[in-house]
Scaffold this motif. Structure first.
Motif, PDB file in Angstrom:
ATOM      1  N   ILE A  84       0.953  -0.925  -0.005  1.00  0.00           N
ATOM      2  CA  ILE A  84       0.053  -0.115  -0.010  1.00  0.00           C
ATOM      3  C   ILE A  84       0.680   1.244   0.147  1.00  0.00           C
ATOM      4  O   ILE A  84       2.001   1.530   0.350  1.00  0.00           O
ATOM      5  N   LYS A  85       0.424   2.292  -0.834  1.00  0.00           N
ATOM      6  CA  LYS A  85       1.296   3.661  -1.292  1.00  0.00           C
ATOM      7  C   LYS A  85       0.235   5.025  -0.698  1.00  0.00           C
ATOM      8  O   LYS A  85      -0.787   4.500  -0.962  1.00  0.00           O
ATOM      9  N   LEU A  86       0.631   5.743  -0.604  1.00  0.00           N
ATOM     10  CA  LEU A  86       0.019   6.750  -0.449  1.00  0.00           C
ATOM     11  C   LEU A  86       1.023   8.005  -1.117  1.00  0.00           C
ATOM     12  O   LEU A  86       1.967   8.066  -1.072  1.00  0.00           O
ATOM     13  N   ASN A  87      -0.042   8.525  -2.347  1.00  0.00           N
ATOM     14  CA  ASN A  87       0.445   9.193  -3.277  1.00  0.00           C
ATOM     15  C   ASN A  87      -0.070  10.427  -3.631  1.00  0.00           C
ATOM     16  O   ASN A  87      -1.672  10.216  -3.745  1.00  0.00           O
ATOM     17  N   ASN A  88      -0.371  11.994  -3.171  1.00  0.00           N
ATOM     18  CA  ASN A  88      -0.969  12.956  -2.946  1.00  0.00           C
ATOM     19  C   ASN A  88      -2.134  12.022  -2.414  1.00  0.00           C
ATOM     20  O   ASN A  88      -3.426  13.069  -2.939  1.00  0.00           O
ATOM     21  N   GLY A  89      -2.232  12.050  -1.398  1.00  0.00           N
ATOM     22  CA  GLY A  89      -3.568  11.770  -0.126  1.00  0.00           C
ATOM     23  C   GLY A  89      -4.179  10.891  -0.548  1.00  0.00           C
ATOM     24  O   GLY A  89      -5.253  10.624  -0.465  1.00  0.00           O
ATOM     25  N   ILE A  90      -3.993  10.169  -1.610  1.00  0.00           N
ATOM     26  CA  ILE A  90      -4.531   8.351  -2.026  1.00  0.00           C
ATOM     27  C   ILE A  90      -4.158   7.827  -2.632  1.00  0.00           C
ATOM     28  O   ILE A  90      -3.179   7.529  -2.297  1.00  0.00           O
ATOM     29  N   LEU A  91      -4.775   6.372  -1.638  1.00  0.00           N
ATOM     30  CA  LEU A  91      -4.038   5.072  -1.399  1.00  0.00           C
ATOM     31  C   LEU A  91      -3.869   4.295  -2.452  1.00  0.00           C
ATOM     32  O   LEU A  91      -5.156   4.124  -3.195  1.00  0.00           O
ATOM     33  N   TYR A  92      -2.950   3.874  -2.851  1.00  0.00           N
ATOM     34  CA  TYR A  92      -3.304   2.691  -3.334  1.00  0.00           C
ATOM     35  C   TYR A  92      -2.563   2.100  -3.297  1.00  0.00           C
ATOM     36  O   TYR A  92      -1.574   1.744  -2.983  1.00  0.00           O
ATOM     37  N   ALA A  93      -2.281   0.263  -3.514  1.00  0.00           N
ATOM     38  CA  ALA A  93      -2.514  -0.509  -3.338  1.00  0.00           C
ATOM     39  C   ALA A  93      -1.810  -1.709  -4.975  1.00  0.00           C
ATOM     40  O   ALA A  93      -2.192  -1.325  -5.737  1.00  0.00           O
ATOM     41  N   THR A  94      -0.910  -2.887  -4.806  1.00  0.00           N
ATOM     42  CA  THR A  94      -0.594  -3.977  -5.482  1.00  0.00           C
ATOM     43  C   THR A  94      -0.169  -5.281  -4.773  1.00  0.00           C
ATOM     44  O   THR A  94      -0.057  -5.500  -3.298  1.00  0.00           O
TER      45      THR A  94
END
Length: 50
Positions: free
Chosen positions: A3-13
């Motif tokens: 899980i990554k946080l980028n520009n206030g949005i959580l993204y998952a791989t």
């Protein structure tokens, strides 16, 4: 799962495995309806940031 946080949005791989075959799904957006509180994780140093 990563899980990554980028520009206030959580993204998952996510890696899915079925019958011995795997598929990696990148950049899945996690909608928490609480991005403002999740962005505080960086300040708390709970999650490793680049």
């Amino acid at each position: 799962m990563e899980i990554k946080l980028n520009n206030g949005i959580l993204y998952a791989t996510l890696e899915l495995t079925y019958n011995g075959k795997s598929k990696i799904l990148d950049d899945i957006i996690i909608d928490t309806v609480a991005a403002h509180s999740i962005s505080d994780l960086k300040n708390l140093k709970i999650y490793p940031y680049e």
